[in-house]
Design an enzyme around this catalytic site. Sequence first.
Site, PDB file in Angstrom:
ATOM      1  N   HIS A  56       0.824  -1.214   0.000  1.00 20.59           N
ATOM      2  CA  HIS A  56       0.000   0.000   0.000  1.00 20.59           C
ATOM      3  C   HIS A  56       0.858   1.265   0.000  1.00 20.59           C
ATOM      4  O   HIS A  56       0.369   2.339   0.322  1.00 20.59           O
ATOM      5  CB  HIS A  56      -0.903   0.017   1.235  1.00 20.59           C
ATOM      6  CG  HIS A  56      -1.856  -1.119   1.315  1.00 20.59           C
ATOM      7  ND1 HIS A  56      -2.872  -1.290   0.407  1.00 20.59           N
ATOM      8  CD2 HIS A  56      -1.960  -2.160   2.199  1.00 20.59           C
ATOM      9  CE1 HIS A  56      -3.566  -2.376   0.726  1.00 20.59           C
ATOM     10  NE2 HIS A  56      -3.029  -2.927   1.805  1.00 20.59           N
ATOM     11  N   HIS A 218      -7.974  -4.372  -1.104  1.00 22.10           N
ATOM     12  CA  HIS A 218      -7.380  -5.626  -1.543  1.00 22.10           C
ATOM     13  C   HIS A 218      -8.286  -6.305  -2.555  1.00 22.10           C
ATOM     14  O   HIS A 218      -8.233  -7.509  -2.735  1.00 22.10           O
ATOM     15  CB  HIS A 218      -7.149  -6.565  -0.354  1.00 22.10           C
ATOM     16  CG  HIS A 218      -6.529  -5.878   0.812  1.00 22.10           C
ATOM     17  ND1 HIS A 218      -7.258  -5.385   1.858  1.00 22.10           N
ATOM     18  CD2 HIS A 218      -5.235  -5.565   1.062  1.00 22.10           C
ATOM     19  CE1 HIS A 218      -6.429  -4.808   2.731  1.00 22.10           C
ATOM     20  NE2 HIS A 218      -5.203  -4.903   2.271  1.00 22.10           N
TER      21      HIS A 218
END
Lengths: 334, 334
Positions: A56, A218
């Site tokens: 991320h 995700h």
Amino acid sequence: MNRVINHPDQVVEDMLRGVLAAHPELTADPRNPRVIGVARPARGKVGVVTGGGSGHEPAFLGYAGPGLLDAVAVGEVFSSPTAKSFLDAFRRADQGAGVACLYGNYAGDNMNVKMAVKMAAAQGIDVKTVVANDDVASAGRDERIKRRGVAGEILMWKAGGARAALGGDLDAVIASAQKAIDHTRSVGIGLSACTIPANGKANFHIADGEMELGIGHHGEHGVKVTRTVPAKDMAALMLDIVLPDFPLERGEEVSVLVSGLGATPLMEQYILYAEVAARLAEAGLSIGFRFVGNLFTSLEMMGVTLTVTRLDDELKQLLAAPCRSIGLTMGDGA
Amino acid sequence: MNRVINHPDQVVEDMLRGVLAAHPELTADPRNPRVIGVARPARGKVGVVTGGGSGHEPAFLGYAGPGLLDAVAVGEVFSSPTAKSFLDAFRRADQGAGVACLYGNYAGDNMNVKMAVKMAAAQGIDVKTVVANDDVASAGRDERIKRRGVAGEILMWKAGGARAALGGDLDAVIASAQKAIDHTRSVGIGLSACTIPANGKANFHIADGEMELGIGHHGEHGVKVTRTVPAKDMAALMLDIVLPDFPLERGEEVSVLVSGLGATPLMEQYILYAEVAARLAEAGLSIGFRFVGNLFTSLEMMGVTLTVTRLDDELKQLLAAPCRSIGLTMGDGA
């Protein structure tokens, strides 16, 4: 998928080598290479910690720095850091005034943070937590406790980090971080999948010409899959999810954060921002803070997230405070 | 290709609306919406200008700000700004001390800048230029004048912008910018193509499992297409092109800039940085400045660029000077 890696199973180690080499102001904990922090947390300050899966970037480790986070527990790609890494992050950040652990609402993180908090208590370290749940599309309004944390975590870290830098005690840091996330709502649009290097293929799919509204960081399922629409309509769809979830009235002031999910160019993020700003103006809301960029990503996923924070005087003061990190530098950089 | 746009023919206008809405410190020129600059250039300072095609964000407009560029001429995607836009950028940036136009070596930019410089002279504005040619793979060492400008332009803008901020006159700004680019070498590796929105398909192709070493910022052919290799070998291949092109000896100090080309995650950029740093250490070179991120991109192209600058005392002083912009903020942010 062509990547710049040595081996799919060692991307996190290799990334950390690069981060540490490029940023001498950050160091790994001598006891645990999966804990990264500022070289010297100030004595007597409340420690501010987060942790999360890799992939991320710049989240999570890219928000370590003055005015933000003191230590970050680093997980494998899209996986929670271990309880031990959270514990070691607490130990590193603790300067005798306790530790605020400000993290996102995911099963693995919840479990490992809880375990680490108990272990820390046994060592005499006082840790209190705030759990981010800004992703509106991940559960209904009456189930906010189930919602995931996404890019709104940046606002939570900023508010908590600023309060700690201003000398707030642990309860004050927790209260400011909790207020920041309580005042924050996010939603994402996915435009392509991404692939975890160690898996080698995407575990979800978005077709050419389609988009997934409300997608998670995700690839968690969103609220609907539709044909792609113009940026103006994307802004409207996102704000129609985010704004009704607030108590927010004409004349109020908000912060707006638009993040790319990885592969969506900065050009397109600004195009979305223009449409969001225009629509907020129509809604009678003024924008006090604006953040646009790849601030919280999901590898090479295409798409964007929108995060709106309802401001009050305290949040305005905390968001305006100086900070310096890979992901965010403001004011005189503390 | 799923995008966040309204219409493929208006991506630049829509992006500019977003940039201006998100950054009140930047304004469009009242005479020409394709000229973006700092709201108030300092009186009596040499104006520093660049310009280039869009799609490379944060380049070019993202480097407008204190300590960097005063005005930027904005072109269509991957196309030169018009001569008129360069001229209007000169007019905007001129505060009576002349203008340094620091731009990249592309046919369209060369033609339009030359025309604009003549038009400016007719209006009594003194403009001098530096043409960036840091892309080593784009022509041989004996044909440096033919080489293209790529991410090394950021160092040129930083050096020229800092010299201007320090009160240097036009010749001093030109000399510092020229030195910065003369001391700079870059090379890229392409891992996927990108698509100009208005065209709708890529005008080049990189296969899965292959990479193109020495690729240009718009997909211009590189020196060879091979199977992809580990990051460590990518670093070696890139440094084996860049370092022999310098007069650079053990014990010298360099600046290293690694940029993603758009869709390559920040994680991978740091993995490459780690390998570059390790190899430079082996070569006896120390790294004085480090920049890693999506600093000069090509839409959603996958790949990375490496830029190495040989430092001397003057360049160290100029690179360390404060600056503030979308793409780069250093020191106290000026």
